[in-house]
Design a protein around this motif. Sequence first.
Motif, PDB file in Angstrom:
ATOM      1  N   PHE A  74     -23.394  88.859  83.411  1.00  0.00           N
ATOM      2  CA  PHE A  74     -24.471  88.140  84.085  1.00  0.00           C
ATOM      3  C   PHE A  74     -23.995  87.352  85.308  1.00  0.00           C
ATOM      4  O   PHE A  74     -24.792  87.026  86.173  1.00  0.00           O
ATOM      5  N   TRP A  75     -22.711  87.033  85.372  1.00  0.00           N
ATOM      6  CA  TRP A  75     -22.164  86.226  86.475  1.00  0.00           C
ATOM      7  C   TRP A  75     -20.925  86.897  87.067  1.00  0.00           C
ATOM      8  O   TRP A  75     -19.839  86.297  87.097  1.00  0.00           O
ATOM      9  N   TYR A  85     -20.116  79.352  79.503  1.00  0.00           N
ATOM     10  CA  TYR A  85     -21.411  80.030  79.404  1.00  0.00           C
ATOM     11  C   TYR A  85     -21.984  79.907  77.998  1.00  0.00           C
ATOM     12  O   TYR A  85     -21.263  80.053  77.016  1.00  0.00           O
ATOM     13  N   ARG A 121     -23.105  77.373  82.477  1.00  0.00           N
ATOM     14  CA  ARG A 121     -24.088  78.334  82.965  1.00  0.00           C
ATOM     15  C   ARG A 121     -24.722  79.086  81.812  1.00  0.00           C
ATOM     16  O   ARG A 121     -24.125  79.237  80.751  1.00  0.00           O
ATOM     17  N   ASP A 123     -28.229  82.137  81.070  1.00  0.00           N
ATOM     18  CA  ASP A 123     -29.271  82.996  81.618  1.00  0.00           C
ATOM     19  C   ASP A 123     -30.336  83.210  80.561  1.00  0.00           C
ATOM     20  O   ASP A 123     -30.105  82.986  79.371  1.00  0.00           O
ATOM     21  N   ARG A 132     -37.179  78.504  79.890  1.00  0.00           N
ATOM     22  CA  ARG A 132     -36.802  77.977  81.201  1.00  0.00           C
ATOM     23  C   ARG A 132     -37.146  76.492  81.294  1.00  0.00           C
ATOM     24  O   ARG A 132     -36.368  75.705  81.841  1.00  0.00           O
ATOM     25  N   TYR A 153     -33.466  88.398  85.124  1.00  0.00           N
ATOM     26  CA  TYR A 153     -32.888  87.266  84.415  1.00  0.00           C
ATOM     27  C   TYR A 153     -32.811  86.056  85.334  1.00  0.00           C
ATOM     28  O   TYR A 153     -32.388  86.178  86.482  1.00  0.00           O
ATOM     29  N   ARG A 155     -30.895  82.793  86.139  1.00  0.00           N
ATOM     30  CA  ARG A 155     -29.553  82.253  85.892  1.00  0.00           C
ATOM     31  C   ARG A 155     -29.557  80.771  86.268  1.00  0.00           C
ATOM     32  O   ARG A 155     -29.995  80.395  87.348  1.00  0.00           O
ATOM     33  N   TYR A 156     -29.077  79.970  85.339  1.00  0.00           N
ATOM     34  CA  TYR A 156     -29.068  78.516  85.502  1.00  0.00           C
ATOM     35  C   TYR A 156     -27.656  77.975  85.450  1.00  0.00           C
ATOM     36  O   TYR A 156     -26.792  78.537  84.774  1.00  0.00           O
TER      37      TYR A 156
END
Length: 162
Positions: A74-75, A85, A121, A123, A132, A153, A155-156
């Motif tokens: 994802f990253w 993560y 991080r 997702d 969210r 997705y 991503r935060y």
Amino acid sequence: MNIQEARTSDAPMIASVLQEAAQWLAANGRALWSGAEIGPERVLQDTSGGLFHIAREGEHMVGVMKFELEDAHFWPEALPGTSAYVHKLAIRRAWAKKGVSTELLSYARSRARRLGRAHLRLDCVADRQGLRNLYEGFGFVLHSVVQIGSSSYARYELPTAT
């Protein structure tokens, strides 16, 4: 509430918490994890690798999360060693909306900071507005929305320094 790294002997109960969450999501038309992702073998493998952390209230396991130090899926652009993560955050339905998610995320942020990681991080599927909202309410900031396969997705990220 006590949060700690899971022991191998916790793997069956972790799988049970994940499966309960997956069944609830599927029953509400929001299927998420595949059986292989949360099945006993995979959970045992991840637990043996020190990835799962659990929240207990007394004798009850009330929530779980997977805490990883790399996430190339994802990253892929993240520099190694800069972030931690969170994946597979799941709370027993009987403990929903009682602060367990917040406790687990606080633990993850503190653990990431102790490990020298600048960011925490995570997702989620982009259309999961409730999830969210949870992340944004905790302080995560939307980094980006990415397309992987046929899914989008969100991503935060959250700085670990407070």
